[in-house]
Design an enzyme around this catalytic site. Structure first.
Site, PDB file in Angstrom:
ATOM      1  N   GLY A 158       0.809  -1.223   0.000  1.00  0.00           N
ATOM      2  CA  GLY A 158       0.000   0.000   0.000  1.00  0.00           C
ATOM      3  C   GLY A 158       0.838   1.267   0.000  1.00  0.00           C
ATOM      4  N   HIS A 204      -2.390   2.870 -12.186  1.00  0.00           N
ATOM      5  CA  HIS A 204      -1.822   4.023 -11.455  1.00  0.00           C
ATOM      6  C   HIS A 204      -2.268   5.330 -12.098  1.00  0.00           C
ATOM      7  CE1 HIS A 204       1.174   2.977  -8.317  1.00  0.00           C
ATOM      8  NE2 HIS A 204       1.083   1.786  -8.876  1.00  0.00           N
TER       9      HIS A 204
HETATM   10  N1  LIG Z   1       6.588   4.390 -16.319  1.00  0.00           N
HETATM   11  C1  LIG Z   1       5.599   4.642 -15.476  1.00  0.00           C
HETATM   12  N2  LIG Z   1       5.553   3.958 -14.321  1.00  0.00           N
HETATM   13  C2  LIG Z   1       4.551   4.236 -13.451  1.00  0.00           C
HETATM   14  C3  LIG Z   1       3.563   5.202 -13.747  1.00  0.00           C
HETATM   15  N3  LIG Z   1       2.688   5.237 -12.717  1.00  0.00           N
HETATM   16  C4  LIG Z   1       3.143   4.337 -11.808  1.00  0.00           C
HETATM   17  N4  LIG Z   1       4.251   3.727 -12.254  1.00  0.00           N
HETATM   18  C5  LIG Z   1       5.083   2.733 -11.555  1.00  0.00           C
HETATM   19  O1  LIG Z   1       4.309   1.700 -10.981  1.00  0.00           O
HETATM   20  C6  LIG Z   1       5.019   1.235  -9.816  1.00  0.00           C
HETATM   21  C7  LIG Z   1       4.082   0.712  -8.752  1.00  0.00           C
HETATM   22  O2  LIG Z   1       3.598  -0.543  -9.117  1.00  0.00           O
HETATM   23  P1  LIG Z   1       2.661  -1.373  -8.124  1.00  0.00           P
HETATM   24  O3  LIG Z   1       2.650  -2.763  -8.612  1.00  0.00           O
HETATM   25  O4  LIG Z   1       1.342  -0.701  -7.967  1.00  0.00           O
HETATM   26  O5  LIG Z   1       3.398  -1.158  -6.720  1.00  0.00           O
HETATM   27  P2  LIG Z   1       3.903  -2.044  -5.514  1.00  0.00           P
HETATM   28  O6  LIG Z   1       5.154  -1.364  -5.060  1.00  0.00           O
HETATM   29  O7  LIG Z   1       4.020  -3.512  -5.821  1.00  0.00           O
HETATM   30  O8  LIG Z   1       2.767  -1.928  -4.452  1.00  0.00           O
HETATM   31  P3  LIG Z   1       2.323  -0.865  -3.389  1.00  0.00           P
HETATM   32  O9  LIG Z   1       3.155  -1.092  -2.167  1.00  0.00           O
HETATM   33  O10 LIG Z   1       0.872  -1.199  -3.148  1.00  0.00           O
HETATM   34  O11 LIG Z   1       2.523   0.507  -3.981  1.00  0.00           O
HETATM   35  C8  LIG Z   1       5.715   2.443  -9.262  1.00  0.00           C
HETATM   36  O12 LIG Z   1       6.994   2.095  -8.757  1.00  0.00           O
HETATM   37  C9  LIG Z   1       5.796   3.420 -10.399  1.00  0.00           C
HETATM   38  O13 LIG Z   1       7.142   3.684 -10.768  1.00  0.00           O
HETATM   39  C10 LIG Z   1       3.645   5.918 -14.999  1.00  0.00           C
HETATM   40  O14 LIG Z   1       2.827   6.784 -15.312  1.00  0.00           O
HETATM   41  N5  LIG Z   1       4.678   5.583 -15.806  1.00  0.00           N
END
Ligand SMILES: Nc1nc2c(ncn2[C@@H]2O[C@H](COP(=O)(O)OP(=O)(O)OP(=O)(O)O)[C@@H](O)[C@H]2O)c(=O)[nH]1
Length: 199
Positions: free
Chosen positions: A9, A71
């Protein structure tokens, strides 16, 4: 600074906090100085915030594309997204609240760039180059005058990785987290979606 494991999260918590900071900044009550007359080429969205995605595009990876799409859909329209690994450069030019998501993908990119996965390249200047990038990031983090949040992974709680390169990544992530945490006003650890105050 917002730490946590995968799907703990972190991003959602960071986004909630950034929304509050951006609202405060728009109403002139942010902790940092926000000059609405300054318009930078990277963060020119008035009253908004800057979301810095450090993970790149990953062409051909459908799962990644789906994560990024989700996202993007949940981010407020007033935020500007920048896809870059030049986090220090963004921080130096920041005039709005910033969320860096995340330092783990930034570290991965830096390790790629300096050849840190390979033992020989690491000894042959990679270690020195990575240390210089940490110094640059920490200096920019300490010098920033707008409210800034960074997400990072707490990666060292599992088993010891078998390969030397991945062990190096784990150790460097720990070092980077310590440095940014020491330079931050507040640190939280996400545990099962709950923010635990660390600092
Ligand atoms: N290239 C790019 N990457 C993005 C964008 N928006 C989000 N991300 C990437 O998506 C990643 C998050 O992926 P998740 O799988 O939701 O995150 P997680 O770290 O596993 O889970 P949480 O702890 O719930 O946030 C982030 O590290 C961001 O860098 C975007 O617009 N462009």
């Amino acid at each position: 600074m917002i730490l946590g494991g995968a799907r703990s999260g972190k991003s959602a918590e960071a986004e909630r906090r950034l929304t509050r900071l951006a609202d405060d900044a728009a109403h002139g009550s942010a902790g940092g100085s926000v000059d609405s007359s300054v318009d930078s080429s990277v963060d020119g969205s008035a009253g908004g915030a800057l979301y810095v995605a450090t993970g790149g595009r990953r062409e051909g990876d459908a799962d990644w594309a789906d994560r990024v799409r989700r996202h993007r859909e949940r981010r407020p329209a007033s935020w500007t997204t920048v896809e870059t690994t030049d986090v220090a450069g963004v921080l130096r030019g920041a005039t709005r609240p910033v969320l860096v998501d995340c330092l783990t993908l930034w570290l991965t990119a830096m390790m790629d760039e300096v050849g840190a996965w390979d033992d020989e390249a690491w000894r042959d200047g990679g270690e020195r180059e990575l240390a210089a990038r940490f110094d640059e990031l920490e200096a920019a983090w300490r010098g920033v005058t707008t409210p800034v949040l960074a997400v990072s992974n707490e990666v060292g709680l599992g088993i010891v990785p078998e390969s030397a390169g991945v062990r190096r990544f784990r150790d460097e992530q720990g070092r980077l987290n310590q440095r940014i945490a020491a330079a931050s006003d507040a640190v939280v650890l996400m545990v099962a979606g709950i923010a635990v105050a660390v600092k």
